[in-house]
Design an enzyme around this catalytic site. Structure first.
Site, mmCIF file in Angstrom:
data_model
loop_
_atom_site.group_PDB
_atom_site.id
_atom_site.type_symbol
_atom_site.label_atom_id
_atom_site.label_comp_id
_atom_site.label_asym_id
_atom_site.label_seq_id
_atom_site.Cartn_x
_atom_site.Cartn_y
_atom_site.Cartn_z
ATOM 1 N N GLU A 47 0.796 -1.236 0.000
ATOM 2 C CA GLU A 47 0.000 0.000 0.000
ATOM 3 C C GLU A 47 0.830 1.288 0.000
ATOM 4 O O GLU A 47 0.275 2.365 -0.169
ATOM 5 C CB GLU A 47 -1.012 -0.007 1.161
ATOM 6 C CG GLU A 47 -0.443 -0.030 2.556
ATOM 7 C CD GLU A 47 -0.346 -1.446 3.110
ATOM 8 O OE1 GLU A 47 -0.253 -2.400 2.306
ATOM 9 O OE2 GLU A 47 -0.331 -1.593 4.346
ATOM 10 N N ASN A 48 2.139 1.186 0.159
ATOM 11 C CA ASN A 48 2.954 2.392 0.000
ATOM 12 C C ASN A 48 3.147 2.761 -1.476
ATOM 13 O O ASN A 48 3.771 3.782 -1.768
ATOM 14 C CB ASN A 48 4.300 2.238 0.710
ATOM 15 C CG ASN A 48 5.092 1.042 0.221
ATOM 16 O OD1 ASN A 48 4.540 -0.038 0.023
ATOM 17 N ND2 ASN A 48 6.374 1.227 0.018
#
Lengths: 218, 233
Positions: A47-48
Site C-alpha cells: 500500500e505504500n
C-alpha cells in the site's frame, strides 16, 4: 496439532486464484507469498505504492527507494507498477484489490475486527488497515484462535476499539477455518488432529458446527 | 529571463517565512522519500508549536523524529507512529497531540486539500474511534463518514529529478505521499537529487507538474534503510 505459522499461510494460499491482485498484511499474511501454487500468477499490492512486489533483493540489488509497507527492502517483478499513496488507496478503497489478508486481535460474529489498538497500552496507529478492511470485499483474517493465556479471540462482540465494522467473512486460525454469516461463526474445517471439542472450547462467540467437519488438506 | 525558474541556492533560504505555530505537510513513508535536508533546516530554524502532517513521524533519530528533540512539534497527524521511542514518550506524557488518521484517508485528505475540495465521504473508519464526532451519511445503503481535507502553510517534498521549472519525477516507492503533498502547501518546497534544464524531462513522464512547486533545491541524501531484508542470490 495446531497449525504452525507456515501451515496457516499454506491454508490461506489455497484461497488464491490465478490473476488475483492481493494485499498481504504484516506478519503471517506476508508468508502467504511463499506458497502461491505453481503455475499460478498473482500480483502483490503493497500500500505504500507498489503493485507487483517481488522477493527480497540480493545484497547487490538493495535499493533504499524500493520498500514495502513493512519498510523492508523489496524488488519489483516484471510488469510491476509504482504509484502514489492516493492512487494506492484508490485501488484499495475502490474495491479493485481481489483479496486482502490481514491479522487481528479479535473478530466477532458480526464480522467486526479489532486489530490496531489496545487501550492503556502503546498506541502505534492503524496504518492502512482501516482502509483495507473498509475497501475489500474478500478479506481473510489469519490469527491464533486464542491468546497465550487461552482466551478466545473469536468473540460474540469485540472488546477492543474496532478497525472495521461488519467486514470480515472468513477467518483462518491455527485450529480452524470458519466463515461468518447471519451473526454466527460457521465451522468449515479443522486443523489436522484438532478435535471439534477443542475448537468449541476456544470459541467464545456463537459457533455453528456441522455434523462432519473435514480436516484441512495440504 | 524566466519567471518559471524555481531553483534556489541554499537551504538557509528554502524555508523563509516559516513561523511558530504553522502547519507543515511532509512527504515520505518510513525513511523512504523523506525530505531529509528540509527537515534538518526546520530543526536549524527552531520553529516551535508546529503541526506536522506526515504518514509517520520518522523513527528513532530518523526523519521527522529529529524535530522531537527540541519539542518543535505540538501536534502530529499521522497513520503510524511506532518504532519511535521519543515520540512514544512525548505522547504518553501528553507533550504532543496526536491525530491518528487511516493511511488512505490521510492521502486523500492531502490530495483533496491540494485539489480545492474541502471534505469528502469515506467508508474507512465508520463505527471506529476515527468516526467520533464526524458527520455520517448513507449512500446506496452503506454508511460513510465526512473527512475534512488538509492544506499546509508549507509542504516539503523529496523527488528524484526536476527541471528548473519544478517539473518533478520520483523514483520507485520514494514517490508515496510526495505527489499529493506537493499540491497542498501554500508554499511548496522540493528537494531533489538532480536538476536538469527544461526539455530534458519527457513531458509524458512528469509525475508532478511545476505549477505546484515554489522553491526547488538540489541536495545530497543519506537514504537510511529501516529494514534491510535480503535473499541469498
Amino acid at each position: 496439532m495446531a497449525l504452525s505459522r507456515e501451515q496457516l499461510a499454506m491454508r490461506v494460499a489455497q484461497e488464491l486464484q490465478d490473476g488475483y491482485y492481493v494485499n498481504l498484511g504484516i506478519g503471517i499474511p506476508t508468508l502467504v507469498a511463499n506458497y502461491v501454487p505453481e503455475g499460478m500468477d498473482v500480483m502483490l499490492q503493497s500500500e505504500n505504492g507498489l503493485l507487483g512486489m517481488g522477493p527480497f533483493p540480493t545484497e547487490r540489488e538493495v535499493d533504499a527507494d524500493l520498500i514495502n509497507a513493512g519498510k523492508q527492502t523489496v524488488t519489483a517483478i516484471k510488469g510491476a507498477s509504482i504509484f502514489s499513496s492516493a492512487d494506492s488507496f484508490a485501488m484499495i478503497r475502490g474495491g479493485h484489490v481481489d483479496l486482502t489478508v490481514l491479522g487481528a486481535f479479535e473478530v466477532d460474529v458480526l464480522g467486526n475486527i479489532a486489530s490496531y489498538m489496545i487501550p492503556g497500552k502503546l498506541i502505534k496507529g492503524m496504518g492502512g488497515a482501516m482502509d483495507l478492511v473498509a475497501g475489500a470485499d474478500n478479506i481473510i483474517v489469519t490469527m491464533t484462535h486464542a491468546s497465550k493465556h487461552g482466551e478466545s479471540k473469536l468473540l460474540q462482540k469485540c472488546s477492543l476499539p474496532l478497525t472495521g465494522a461488519g467486514c470480515i467473512k472468513k477467518v483462518v486460525t491455527d485450529l480452524a477455518y470458519m466463515e461468518i454469516a447471519e451473526g454466527k461463526f460457521w465451522l468449515k474445517e479443522r486443523a489436522p488432529g484438532v478435535s471439534v471439542d477443542d475448537i468449541v472450547k476456544l470459541t467464545a462467540g456463537e459457533l455453528v458446527v456441522p455434523e462432519v467437519v473435514p480436516e484441512m488438506e495440504f | 529571463m524566466s519567471g518559471f525558474n524555481k531553483v534556489i541556492d541554499c537551504y538557509e533560504e528554502a524555508l523563509n517565512g516559516l513561523e511558530d505555530g504553522m502547519t507543515i505537510i511532509a512527504g515520505g513513508f518510513g525513511a523512504c522519500g523523506v525530505p531529509e535536508n528540509l527537515i534538518t533546516e526546520i530543526k536549524r530554524r527552531g520553529a516551535k508549536d508546529l503541526t506536522v502532517v506526515s504518514n509517520n513521524c520518522g523513527s528513532d533519530n530518523l526523519g521527522l523524529a529529529v524535530l522531537l528533540e527540541e519539542k518543535q512539534i505540538k501536534k502530529m497527524v499521522a497513520s503510524y507512529v511506532g518504532e519511535n521511542r521519543l515520540f512514544e514518550r512525548q505522547m504518553m506524557e501528553g507533550e504532543i497531540e496526536v491525530e491518528l488518521t487511516p493511511q488512505g484517508t490521510l492521502a486523500e485528505k492531502i490530495r483533496a486539500g491540494g485539489a480545492g475540495i474541502p471534505a469528502f465521504y469515506t467508508a474507512t473508519g465508520y463505527n471506529t474511534p476515527v468516526a467520533e464526532g464526524k458527520d455520517v451519511r448513507e449512500f446506496n445503503g452503506r454508511k460513510y463518514i465526512l473527512e475534512e481535507s488538509i492544506t499546509g502553510d508549507f509542504a516539503i517534498v523529496k523527488a528524484w529529478k526536476a527541471d528548473t521549472y519544478g517539473n518533478l519525477v520520483y523514483r520507485h516507492t520514494a514517490r508515496n505521499f510526495n505527489p499529493m503533498v506537493a499540491t497542498a502547501g501554500k508554499i511548496t518546497v522540493v528537494e531533489v537529487e538532480e536538476i536538469v534544464e527544461p526539455g530534458e524531462l519527457d513531458p509524458n513522464e512528469i509525475h508532478t507538474p511545476g505549477i505546484y512547486v515554489d522553491r526547488l533545491i538540489k541536495g545530497t541524501f543519506i537514504k537510511p534503510i529501516e529494514q534491510r531484508t535480503v535473499r541469498t542470490a
